[in-house]
Scaffold this active site. Structure first.
Site, short mmCIF file in Angstrom:
data_model
loop_
_atom_site.label_atom_id
_atom_site.label_comp_id
_atom_site.label_asym_id
_atom_site.label_seq_id
_atom_site.Cartn_x
_atom_site.Cartn_y
_atom_site.Cartn_z
N GLY A 244 0.82 -1.20 0.00
CA GLY A 244 0.00 0.00 0.00
C GLY A 244 0.86 1.25 0.00
O GLY A 244 2.02 1.23 -0.39
N SER A 245 0.28 2.34 0.47
CA SER A 245 0.98 3.63 0.44
C SER A 245 2.05 3.70 1.51
O SER A 245 2.01 2.98 2.52
CB SER A 245 -0.02 4.76 0.66
OG SER A 245 -0.49 4.76 2.00
N GLY A 249 1.96 2.47 5.31
CA GLY A 249 3.01 1.49 5.58
C GLY A 249 3.86 1.84 6.79
O GLY A 249 4.26 0.96 7.56
N GLU A 266 5.70 -3.37 1.17
CA GLU A 266 5.82 -3.05 -0.25
C GLU A 266 5.05 -1.76 -0.49
O GLU A 266 3.83 -1.78 -0.69
CB GLU A 266 5.27 -4.19 -1.12
CG GLU A 266 6.00 -5.51 -0.94
CD GLU A 266 7.43 -5.48 -1.47
OE1 GLU A 266 7.82 -4.46 -2.09
OE2 GLU A 266 8.16 -6.46 -1.26
N CYS A 300 2.75 0.25 -8.40
CA CYS A 300 3.85 0.79 -7.59
C CYS A 300 5.12 0.87 -8.43
O CYS A 300 6.03 1.63 -8.10
CB CYS A 300 4.07 -0.06 -6.34
SG CYS A 300 4.25 -1.81 -6.66
#
Length: 513
Positions: A244-245, A249, A266, A300
């Site tokens: 995620g962001s 994170g 990630e 991403c």
């Protein structure tokens, strides 16, 4: 043109209303909020999911704990055999599942099918890995002693996946966790609940056929309003894999770290491609376009920045503009479409706001950036991919805009290009286009790219499952999928065995009793 996936929903077992909680072979009644999923391509209602509650989550954790005690004792190659069968089952449903991924998330059909292929590929990889989870032997300094290390299953692995890869990220984690002897609890993005439900419908038959204990693979579809931070703070989950962001994170890392748990993070990427005068411009252009507009810029690993040598800057820019003007934008299931919609109207607004902020900082929009409407674009989620001329230090350039917003930056020499490249908080994926080995090797060296992924003459997106996936700095430092990423899902143990009749101490210490 009207598109629907009614037939595919029937094949996948998706009903008008679906439970959001499954323990692998058993679907449970849920009492949480009811959420409906609408396609960003046409705004049509697909189906609904009844979410799980916090209490129901705790019940799943208890079931998973019991399953782990059984699953960890099954030999790894036998666990791999079940993963092999899951891969075969996914092959049967590649077409309908790929269409659902495309329709619910918005990525074009070829990408939806490609995502399911990733699931199949990681199954194949994990099957082989189930026979190759090696430890090492070491020579002891003490006579008649031997030393070795080995890896044991860790326990429950919590997987939190993002909307942009509704199914593949789960598979990267879950299939490796399975062969390692772990059990999995999956919390999918609330924007793509149906994809997760479909996956569990597919794998249920394999689990039942092989008498896999209830609780090995679990689904808990619940929003943050239901679980809050409980999932990340749960001491019963030794490893959390979060995609995620960066902002979320950091919070996940803190919550997991406070209980001394492990996390695979990630997070965001701000990926750049350096294009040198020695590049194959045709190849570079193709890589840039796919990297920047594929999944409508919602990967991403999407290409965010193009760092162009001043001698080729204008030529490359004009050719890029020409490519962009020809991009077919439309419904994700239309075979002619290359750019589908953004996932929802919130993402559209973020795209618009980002462009305005770039302008305020002095950036020049040279193409695109419009919100589209009209026939076939009624959902309000379609935009024209945007190209902007900027300077790398702009605040917006330093951030990740999860949309098709591409920045052009000029450089004079390779040292400057690498400095520009690395001068962002994120460090996921990177690339250089050059046929000069001195340039490419410098880019891959200690003084080159600071990203977890560094490519030569291919773009930033589209990683294969054979390599460990992840990045550095604000990207989180996690690694999942291929290479030796399996070690993350296990606990390492060093063993020393004395097969003599004396008890010598290490470092020659004398201790007589």
């Amino acid at each position: 043109m009207k598109f629907n996936i009614k037939e595919e929903l029937i094949q996948l077992g998706i009903e008008a209303e679906n439970s959001g909680l499954c323990t692998g072979t058993v679907w449970k009644e849920t009492n949480g909020e009811y959420s409906e999923s609408f396609s960003p391509s046409d705004g049509e209602l697909i189906a609904g999911v009844k979410q799980a509650t916090l209490q129901e989550y705790y019940e799943v954790v208890e079931t998973a704990q019991k399953a782990f005690k059984i699953w960890r004792m099954i030999p790894a190659p036998k666990r791999g055999e079940i993963v092999r069968q899951i891969g075969l089952e996914l092959r049967k449903y590649k077409e309908p599942l790929g269409k659902l991924v495309s329709y619910e998330m918005g990525k074009i059909l070829q990408e939806g099918l490609g995502e399911v292929q990733e699931m199949i590929d990681i199954c194949d990889f994990a099957v082989g890995q189930s026979r190759q989870m090696y430890g090492f032997t070491m020579h002891s300094e003490r006579e008649k002693h031997r030393m070795y290390d080995q890896y044991h299953p860790l326990g429950i692995v919590g997987v939190v996946s993002a909307f942009n890869f509704p199914v593949a990220v789960w598979a990267w984690n879950a299939m490796l966790a399975m062969v390692c002897g772990d059990v999995v609890i999956w919390k999918p993005s609330s924007k793509v609940f149906l994809c997760a439900v479909a996956v569990h419908k597919i794998i249920a038959t394999v689990l039942a056929k092989n008498d896999v204990p209830e609780g090995v693979l679990n689904l808990v579809a619940a929003g943050s309003g239901s679980l809050g931070d409980k999932f990340f703070s749960d001491k019963n989950i030794p490893l959390v894999s979060f995609t995620g962001s960066t902002n979320i994170g950091k919070k996940v890392g803190r919550l997991v770290g406070e209980r001394l748990g492990r996390s695979i993070l990630e997070l965001g990427g701000n990926n750049a491609i350096i294009v040198t005068p020695n590049s194959d411009m045709k190849m570079a252009l193709r890589a840039v376009v796919f990297g920047a507009v594929g999944t409508c810029g919602q990967r991403c690993t999407s290409t965010r920045r193009i760092i162009l040598h001043e001698s080729i800057y204008e030529e490359f820019k004009q050719k890029l503009i020409s490519f962009y003007k020809q991009l077919p934008i439309g419904h994700a299931l239309d075979s002619k479409t290359l750019v589908g919609p953004l996932v929802d109207k919130k993402a559209v607004q973020n795209f618009v706001d980002s462009i305005e902020n770039v302008k305020k900082e002095g950036g020049e929009i040279i193409l695109g950036g419009e919100v589209l409407s009209g026939e076939g674009l009624e959902s309000g989620c379609f935009v024209t991919p945007c190209i902007a001329e900027v300077e790398n230090h702009y605040k917006m350039v330093q951030e990740e805009t999860f949309a098709p917003l591409l920045y052009l930056i000029k450089y004079t020499n390779l040292e400057e290009a690498i400095q520009i490249h690395n001068d962002v908080p994120q460090g996921l994926s990177s690339a250089i286009f050059s046929t000069n080995i001195l340039e490419t090797e410098k880019f891959l060296s200690h003084e080159g790219s600071d990203c977890g992924i560094a490519n030569v003459n291919i773009g930033t997106s589209g990683a294969e499952i054979g390599g460990a996936f992840g990045g550095e700095k604000d990207t989180g430092g996690g690694r999942e999928s291929g290479s030796d990423a399996w070690k993350t899902y296990m606990r390492r143990q060093t063993n020393t065995i004395n097969y003599g009749t004396d008890l010598p101490l290490a470092q020659g210490i004398e201790f007589e009793v």
